[in-house]
Design an enzyme around this catalytic site. Structure first.
Site, short mmCIF file in Angstrom:
data_model
loop_
_atom_site.label_atom_id
_atom_site.label_comp_id
_atom_site.label_asym_id
_atom_site.label_seq_id
_atom_site.Cartn_x
_atom_site.Cartn_y
_atom_site.Cartn_z
N PHE A 128 0.85 -1.19 0.00
CA PHE A 128 0.00 0.00 0.00
C PHE A 128 0.89 1.24 0.00
CE2 PHE A 128 -2.39 3.51 1.87
CZ PHE A 128 -3.46 3.55 1.00
N ASP A 215 9.22 2.74 1.75
CA ASP A 215 8.04 3.44 2.24
C ASP A 215 7.92 3.16 3.74
OD1 ASP A 215 5.50 4.15 3.08
OD2 ASP A 215 4.50 3.56 1.23
N LYS A 244 2.51 9.98 8.30
CA LYS A 244 1.70 9.55 9.44
C LYS A 244 2.08 10.22 10.77
CE LYS A 244 -1.03 5.94 7.73
NZ LYS A 244 -0.63 5.18 6.53
C1 LIG Z 1 -0.87 5.46 5.09
C2 LIG Z 1 0.16 5.00 4.13
C3 LIG Z 1 0.38 5.66 2.90
C4 LIG Z 1 -0.48 6.81 2.43
O1 LIG Z 1 -0.41 7.91 3.24
P1 LIG Z 1 -1.50 9.09 3.08
O2 LIG Z 1 -1.07 10.12 4.07
O3 LIG Z 1 -2.84 8.49 3.38
O4 LIG Z 1 -1.43 9.56 1.68
C5 LIG Z 1 1.40 5.20 2.10
N1 LIG Z 1 2.16 4.16 2.46
C6 LIG Z 1 1.99 3.50 3.62
C7 LIG Z 1 2.89 2.36 3.98
C8 LIG Z 1 0.97 3.89 4.49
O5 LIG Z 1 0.77 3.21 5.63
#
Ligand SMILES: *Cc1c(COP(=O)(O)O)cnc(C)c1O
Length: 395
Positions: A128, A215, A244
């Site tokens: 994700f 990420d 986050k």
């Molecule tokens: C939450 C998340 C995203 C997206 O972040 P947003 O602030 O919602 O755009 C991308 N990668 C990972 C691993 C996430 O947990």
């Protein structure tokens, strides 16, 4: 009253209006223990006084001025993040998806600069990375992509945790310029790869001149027991994205780069109106300061182990349980059946949890959760899981 919001979220009928530490209250005065932190955002808990004071102070001075001026507090935050990570420089945006967009642009330009006309980024199954067009394409979940075709070209997919799959791609595709991967998959169900995964990725990236892009939007900022999850390994990425919990709820995201990746984006190549504003940067600095002073990475490690060990004891020999996986305060309890309804059932008894990938209960408690609250979490959730599985087998 009609709801004039787009129906993008199927939300629970709970209106949270107040929080303190790991506790929140709804508009009826009902109290909940928060074991989700707004999906790993409020790692310092709700309304930490020190951060609230900084928010109020900075809001009364300067919230925004544009990146056409020299924002010294942004420079300080960049210095701090590069110190903590060992990477070289930082671009600031406002969300996780935006941070990943910056990473994807770095990879593309890195490829184009070395005359690869159709640069390709390796991404993984179950990943994700966000909801913008490029990041939903990078995500490995058809539900997120369906209906938004044509997707963005320039991505190939490998099985998560599988180094052989990367070797195979390396042999057959000379257009690959980078890999983008989570050190631990969050939305994918708290999936932890083999211990040598990041070291292996580093080796393959070095051999083939790919950028290693991590990420760490969910795993970063002390969540797994280090500042960043890659610090459990021996290697360093070329690019890392965070967001986050960086602002404990104030929107901010960042893309960090190192070595050859750090000089790819030059003046005019990228930008953001809100990104790196004095307000968000000041708050993020205060968040980091508190995490550092209170040694919250260590706390995540110790409390995470205690919680997951306690769950293992409480749920031992339960036939409906697949596995309990955890790293620090990133905890997944995978059941053999779909358990989405546990979210509502838990809320009924005053517990905020999440279920992802259909079968995995996901816990991302605030790093400041107390031992007593943690014990309450394990006891009440274990009982709920047992009841739930019992009902399933009798149904
Ligand atoms: C939450 C998340 C995203 C997206 O972040 P947003 O602030 O919602 O755009 C991308 N990668 C990972 C691993 C996430 O947990």
């Amino acid at each position: 009253m009609t709801d004039t919001r787009m129906a993008t979220y199927k939300s629970l009928n709970i209106n949270l209006v107040k929080g303190q530490g790991a506790q929140v209250w709804d508009s009826n005065g009902k109290e909940y223990l928060d074991a989700l932190s707004g999906i790993s955002v409020c790692s310092l808990g709700h309304a930490p006084q020190e951060i609230t004071d900084v928010i109020c102070d900075q809001a009364s001075k300067l919230i925004h001025c544009s990146n056409i001026y020299d924002i010294q507090i942004q420079k300080q935050l960049a210095d701090k993040l590069t110190q903590l990570s060992g990477l070289d420089n930082v671009f600031f945006g406002n969300s996780g998806a935006e941070a990943n967009e910056a990473a994807i642009k770095i990879a593309r330009k890195y490829g184009n600069d070395k005359k690869i006309k159709n640069p390709v980024i390796v991404v993984t199954e179950g990943a994700f990375h966000g909801r913008t067009l490029a990041t939903l394409t990078a995500s490995g979940n058809r539900k997120i992509q369906a209906g938004f075709e044509p997707l963005v070209p320039g991505f190939v997919r490998a099985r998560f945790g599988d180094l052989n799959a990367l070797e195979t791609i390396a042999k057959s595709n000379s257009n690959v310029v980078a890999i983008l991967v989570e050190p631990i998959q969050g939305e994918g169900g708290i999936v932890i790869p083999p211990d040598d995964y990041l070291d292996g990725i580093r080796k393959i990236c070095d051999q083939h001149d790919w950028l290693m892009m991590l990420d760490e939007i969910q795993t970063g900022m002390c969540r797994t027991g280090h500042w960043f999850a890659f610090q459990h390994s021996q290697v360093k990425p070329d690019v890392m994205t965070i967001a986050k919990s960086l602002g404990n709820g104030i929107p901010i995201g960042a893309c960090l780069a190192s070595g050859k990746a750090a000089s790819v984006l030059q003046a005019g190549n990228h930008g953001s109106t809100f990104g790196g504003n004095p307000f968000a940067c000041r708050v993020a600095l205060a968040v980091i300061n508190k995490m550092e002073r209170e040694k919250l990475a260590e706390r995540a490690s110790v409390l995470g182990k205690k919680i997951s060990d306690d769950f293992k004891t409480q749920l031992a020999n339960l036939s409906g349980l697949t596995e309990i996986r955890s790293k620090g305060l990133m905890i997944g309890i995978e059941l053999k059946t779909s358990c989405l309804e546990l979210v509502g059932l838990a809320a009924d008894i005053g517990l905020l949890i999440n279920v992802t990938a259909d079968k995995s209960i996901r816990l991302l408690p605030p790093l400041v959760m107390t031992d007593k609250q943690a014990t309450h979490l394990v006891t009440t959730l274990s009982n709920l899981i047992k009841q739930f599985l019992k009902k399933q087998t009798h149904a």
